[in-house]
Design an enzyme around this catalytic site. Structure first.
Site, PDB file in Angstrom:
ATOM      1  N   GLU A 163      71.207  73.781  67.711  1.00 46.14           N
ATOM      2  CA  GLU A 163      72.513  74.225  67.778  1.00 46.14           C
ATOM      3  C   GLU A 163      73.043  75.453  67.416  1.00 46.14           C
ATOM      4  O   GLU A 163      72.253  76.005  66.324  1.00 46.14           O
ATOM      5  CB  GLU A 163      73.488  73.178  67.090  1.00 46.14           C
ATOM      6  CG  GLU A 163      72.930  72.441  65.618  1.00 46.14           C
ATOM      7  CD  GLU A 163      73.036  73.560  64.659  1.00 46.14           C
ATOM      8  OE1 GLU A 163      74.050  74.503  64.561  1.00 46.14           O
ATOM      9  OE2 GLU A 163      72.046  73.632  63.917  1.00 46.14           O
ATOM     10  N   GLY A 304      69.596  76.701  61.273  1.00 45.72           N
ATOM     11  CA  GLY A 304      69.959  75.839  62.292  1.00 45.72           C
ATOM     12  C   GLY A 304      69.361  76.435  63.548  1.00 45.72           C
ATOM     13  O   GLY A 304      67.902  77.049  63.453  1.00 45.72           O
ATOM     14  N   GLU A 305      69.633  76.408  64.666  1.00 43.28           N
ATOM     15  CA  GLU A 305      69.277  76.888  66.019  1.00 43.28           C
ATOM     16  C   GLU A 305      68.210  76.055  66.596  1.00 43.28           C
ATOM     17  O   GLU A 305      67.485  76.391  67.399  1.00 43.28           O
ATOM     18  CB  GLU A 305      68.629  78.422  65.864  1.00 43.28           C
ATOM     19  CG  GLU A 305      69.791  79.380  65.623  1.00 43.28           C
ATOM     20  CD  GLU A 305      69.387  81.003  65.391  1.00 43.28           C
ATOM     21  OE1 GLU A 305      68.103  81.160  65.651  1.00 43.28           O
ATOM     22  OE2 GLU A 305      70.131  81.611  64.803  1.00 43.28           O
ATOM     23  N   GLY A 306      67.677  75.148  65.879  1.00 42.14           N
ATOM     24  CA  GLY A 306      66.549  74.556  66.005  1.00 42.14           C
ATOM     25  C   GLY A 306      65.026  75.010  65.600  1.00 42.14           C
ATOM     26  O   GLY A 306      63.969  74.754  65.894  1.00 42.14           O
TER      27      GLY A 306
END
Length: 337
Positions: A163, A304-306
């Site tokens: 995300e 974050g960001e995966g």
């Protein structure tokens, strides 16, 4: 093919009725693992990972050929309360960075051999401030779930969802607090780096949101009232993968908050998932404990960001490579004692 999500009841029913792992494949993988040229248990958790993966993919000797990483982005009305060290415009700017291949997640996905997709969800239309009203209407929640549901490639064989959304550790903390109890202080961290005054303010916001909306244990209702579009989209994608029997590597605190809403919706909803890592966000370890997930990696990540989940793709790939590629004692002509 996945059915359309006509309403929230359909989503709930599909999640509850989703298939489990293939028992014959799991048994076959266990038997093969016992015949490989190594002492029993010598590869530790890699053995468990391989057997878990084999069951969900329906093959006692599987391969990982088509991992997918999906990053969802959304903006949050609660940022008006000053809960983040960065302005909401950064969400848009980072989406452009993802699309141009310049972010950390782009490099990690490439290193893992994963296809990467980015979905921005109405960035010009933030959710409502959840201290004043539910973050999303039922229609808005369904739309966001559908974005995630449709984003999963049915041909993929391993999924990571991540995300981007300035301020989204605040709804994640509120979700954790509402679903599992405790004080707001236990669930609220510094996110992107707020100072002490910012942390106190953020804790207040989480407490107010939970006080207003936290009188239910229904996972989808907590997601609607306290979540965000990108958090709901992650939940939709994880649920779609469950229906398609695609194994999922969970990312950090925010991804696990999305997953927790599914866990509270249907028992066993996360059986097809493993935790990629434990992030540096303080409450992530508590959230993993409530989900009964032991992280594969603990590297102090808080991006974050995966990113943490994607980094763990190569761990899963290595587990499968050993399981499916190693010779058995009989094949190698080695005595097994």
């Amino acid at each position: 093919m996945l059915p359309e999500l006509t309403d929230l009841s359909t989503f709930r029913d599909l999640l509850v009725g989703a298939p489990g792992p293939d028992g014959a494949a799991t048994t076959g993988a266990q038997e093969r693992n016992g015949q490989l040229t190594k002492p029993p248990g010598a590869l530790g958790r890699l053995e468990d990972l391989a057997i878990w993966y084999a069951g969900w993919r329906g093959s006692p000797r599987p391969t990982v050929e088509a991992p997918q990483v999906i990053v969802f982005a959304g903006n949050h009305g609660v940022t008006a309360q000053g809960v983040s060290a960065f302005p909401a415009e950064v969400t848009v700017q980072m989406v452009m960075n993802f699309q141009h291949g310049g972010a950390a997640i782009n490099q990690l996905a490439k290193a893992a051999g994963a296809k990467m997709d980015v979905h921005a969800l109405e960035l010009d239309n933030p959710t409502a401030d959840f201290t004043q009203a539910p973050a999303l209407s039922e229609a808005e929640l369904l739309t966001a779930l559908q974005v995630g549901w449709n984003a999963v490639d049915p041909e993929s064989d391993l999924l990571v969802v991540g995300e981007m959304g300035i301020g989204n550790t605040t709804p994640a903390a509120a979700i954790g607090c509402a679903l599992f109890g405790g004080d707001a202080e236990e669930w609220t961290g510094r996110g992107t780096g707020v100072d002490d005054a910012g942390l106190a303010n953020k804790t207040r916001v989480v407490a107010e949101g939970v006080a207003l909306h936290g009188d239910t244990q229904d996972g989808l209702e907590v997601l609607r009232c306290l979540g965000g579009r990108e958090i709901a989209a992650m939940a939709g994608a994880i649920a779609a993968a469950r229906v398609l029997r695609i194994p999922v590597i969970l990312d950090g605190f925010i991804c696990c908050a999305a997953a927790a809403c599914l866990a509270k919706t249907s028992q066993g909803a996360l059986d097809h998932t493993v935790a990629g890592h434990q992030s540096a966000e303080g409450a992530h370890s508590s959230l993993l404990g409530h989900l009964n997930k032991e992280p594969l990696l603990t590297l102090g990540l808080r991006l974050g960001e995966g990113s943490g989940g994607t980094l763990a793709i190569n761990i899963v790939k290595s587990a499968i490579a050993c399981h499916s590629g190693m010779a058995t004692f009989a094949e190698a002509g080695v005595s097994d004692g």
